[in-house]
Design a protein around this motif. Structure first.
Motif, PDB file in Angstrom:
ATOM      1  N   PRO A 284     -26.878  84.499  57.555  1.00  0.00           N
ATOM      2  CA  PRO A 284     -26.601  83.322  56.716  1.00  0.00           C
ATOM      3  C   PRO A 284     -26.004  83.675  55.352  1.00  0.00           C
ATOM      4  O   PRO A 284     -25.065  83.010  54.891  1.00  0.00           O
ATOM      5  N   ALA A 285     -26.535  84.710  54.706  1.00  0.00           N
ATOM      6  CA  ALA A 285     -26.000  85.105  53.403  1.00  0.00           C
ATOM      7  C   ALA A 285     -24.563  85.594  53.534  1.00  0.00           C
ATOM      8  O   ALA A 285     -23.730  85.361  52.645  1.00  0.00           O
ATOM      9  N   TYR A 286     -24.268  86.269  54.632  1.00  0.00           N
ATOM     10  CA  TYR A 286     -22.891  86.727  54.886  1.00  0.00           C
ATOM     11  C   TYR A 286     -21.952  85.529  55.021  1.00  0.00           C
ATOM     12  O   TYR A 286     -20.859  85.517  54.438  1.00  0.00           O
ATOM     13  N   LEU A 287     -22.362  84.508  55.767  1.00  0.00           N
ATOM     14  CA  LEU A 287     -21.530  83.317  55.915  1.00  0.00           C
ATOM     15  C   LEU A 287     -21.325  82.620  54.576  1.00  0.00           C
ATOM     16  O   LEU A 287     -20.223  82.137  54.268  1.00  0.00           O
ATOM     17  N   GLU A 288     -22.365  82.560  53.764  1.00  0.00           N
ATOM     18  CA  GLU A 288     -22.228  81.976  52.430  1.00  0.00           C
ATOM     19  C   GLU A 288     -21.210  82.739  51.598  1.00  0.00           C
ATOM     20  O   GLU A 288     -20.411  82.139  50.859  1.00  0.00           O
ATOM     21  N   PHE A 289     -21.232  84.066  51.717  1.00  0.00           N
ATOM     22  CA  PHE A 289     -20.290  84.877  50.946  1.00  0.00           C
ATOM     23  C   PHE A 289     -18.857  84.673  51.421  1.00  0.00           C
ATOM     24  O   PHE A 289     -17.926  84.561  50.612  1.00  0.00           O
ATOM     25  N   ILE A 290     -18.643  84.590  52.728  1.00  0.00           N
ATOM     26  CA  ILE A 290     -17.296  84.489  53.273  1.00  0.00           C
ATOM     27  C   ILE A 290     -16.713  83.081  53.115  1.00  0.00           C
ATOM     28  O   ILE A 290     -15.496  82.915  53.002  1.00  0.00           O
TER      29      ILE A 290
END
Length: 367
Positions: A284-290
């Motif tokens: 989830p944090a990766y998706l938020e970053f991208i």
């Protein structure tokens, strides 16, 4: 529109494919090294199926069953020594990603003179032995990639190795071999599949064809997420997850993985968090970053996942996985600094990440 797509592996998918299509093994060699772990090939029934086929075909074989969950190059060296002593001319990898990755290294190293400890740096001019992959987990997709990952204790990291010659000649993908997997391992490996598909879709190396495969893999996962939550792992669920992992492997064979995997490796190395679980915590944090760099693509992934927001992804991970271990701030800083040195992974990631960005993803996920 211009792109490349290379996948030299013949794929046989379905129940009973080893027995139905495995006769081609007799054309690849006469004495095989079977590379596997201590349990999965036995409990899944895959080893018994191979042995029955080998007897029918008149093949000889020797088993190396010492591959641990996170193999080192010492493990590879033991298998290479056995292969050379036995004079094998064929390698069969049976198991999850670790046995399949080890089998790739063995197939490449046996004909060459370099020591296994020099896998990442040696000149390996001789072509590898033929390699056939029989996966027993629905996670890594290693049966259709040229990649392998090994633990390097001296450097305290896990590191990927890639060589196009390491694509298996064939993959015999039978969902039955995952029936005996417990729910927690099934979830961990399914999340590895999901992150392969999502990272590949969001990679700077993505192509229209890899995107098609990635979205289908995500849709397959989405169709079975309720079954994973309920632990209702019927054959239809096993088939969809196995199909999804093979598609996800085809994706990362073209795109590689990105910074999410790089951040996940030290969680596995230092805290023994299973690889797919570590990826799941970070997703989830990766998706938020991208999302700011690729809003349309992130929205397409959410739609394929049958979700309206990244917050729903956070909630899914909270429901699927146990609460993450809280890792000290100094350790998170060390992991972020380590990930920041992986220039290739950073380059393939859709948004340029600073060390602070990497640390923030770890804090959001594990802090």
């Amino acid at each position: 529109m211009t792109f490349r797509f290379y996948l030299p592996t013949r794929v046989f998918f379905g129940e009973g494919v080893l027995n139905e299509y495995g006769d081609f093994l007799s054309r690849l060699g006469r004495r095989a090294l079977v590379v596997t772990g201590r349990r999965s090939a036995l409990t899944s029934g895959a080893l018994a199926d191979f042995e029955a086929l080998a007897q029918r075909l008149g093949l000889n074989w020797v088993v190396f069953n010492e591959v641990p969950a996170n193999p080192t190059l010492e493990t590879v060296a033991k298998a290479v020594d056995l292969a050379r002593q036995e004079g094998v001319d064929l390698v069969i990898g049976i198991g999850g990603g670790s046995p399949l990755d080890t089998a790739k290294a063995v197939a490449l190293l046996v004909p060459n003179r370099a020591a296994a400890t020099r896998l990442y740096e040696a000149d390996l001019p001789e072509p590898p032995l033929p390699l056939v992959a029989v996966p027993t987990t629905a996670g890594t997709g290693s049966e259709v990639t040229q990649h392998a990952v090994f633990t390097l204790p001296a450097k305290e990291i896990k590191k990927g190795f890639s060589d196009d010659r390491c694509f298996p000649v064939a993959a015999l993908v039978d969902p039955r071999y995952t029936y005996s997997l417990p729910r927690d391992i099934t979830i961990d490996t399914a999340l590895d599949t999901l992150t392969h598909a999502m990272e590949g879709y969001l990679s700077r190396r993505a192509t229209p064809l890899s995107d098609t495969l990635a979205l289908e893999a995500v849709r397959l996962f989405a169709g079975q997420k309720e079954a994973l939550l309920a632990g209702n792992l019927l054959p239809a669920t096993r088939r969809d997850l196995m199909y999804a992992t093979t598609l996800g492997g085809m994706v990362i064979a073209q795109t590689r993985t990105t910074i999410l995997h790089t951040l996940g490796y030290p969680l596995t190395y230092s805290y023994d968090i299973p690889h797919g679980r570590a990826n799941g915590y970070l997703l989830p944090a990766y998706l938020e970053f991208i999302q700011p760099a690729q809003p349309a693509k992130v929205n397409s992934l959410l739609a394929a996942l049958e979700m309206a927001s990244i917050e729903e992804v956070w909630e899914l991970i909270r429901q699927l996985l146990p609460p993450p271990e809280r890792i000290p701030a100094k350790e998170l800083e060390r992991m972020a600094s380590l990930a920041a040195t992986n220039t290739s992974s950073l380059a393939w990631t859709a948004r340029q990440a600073t060390p602070e960005d990497l640390l923030n993803m770890l804090r959001r996920s594990m802090g």
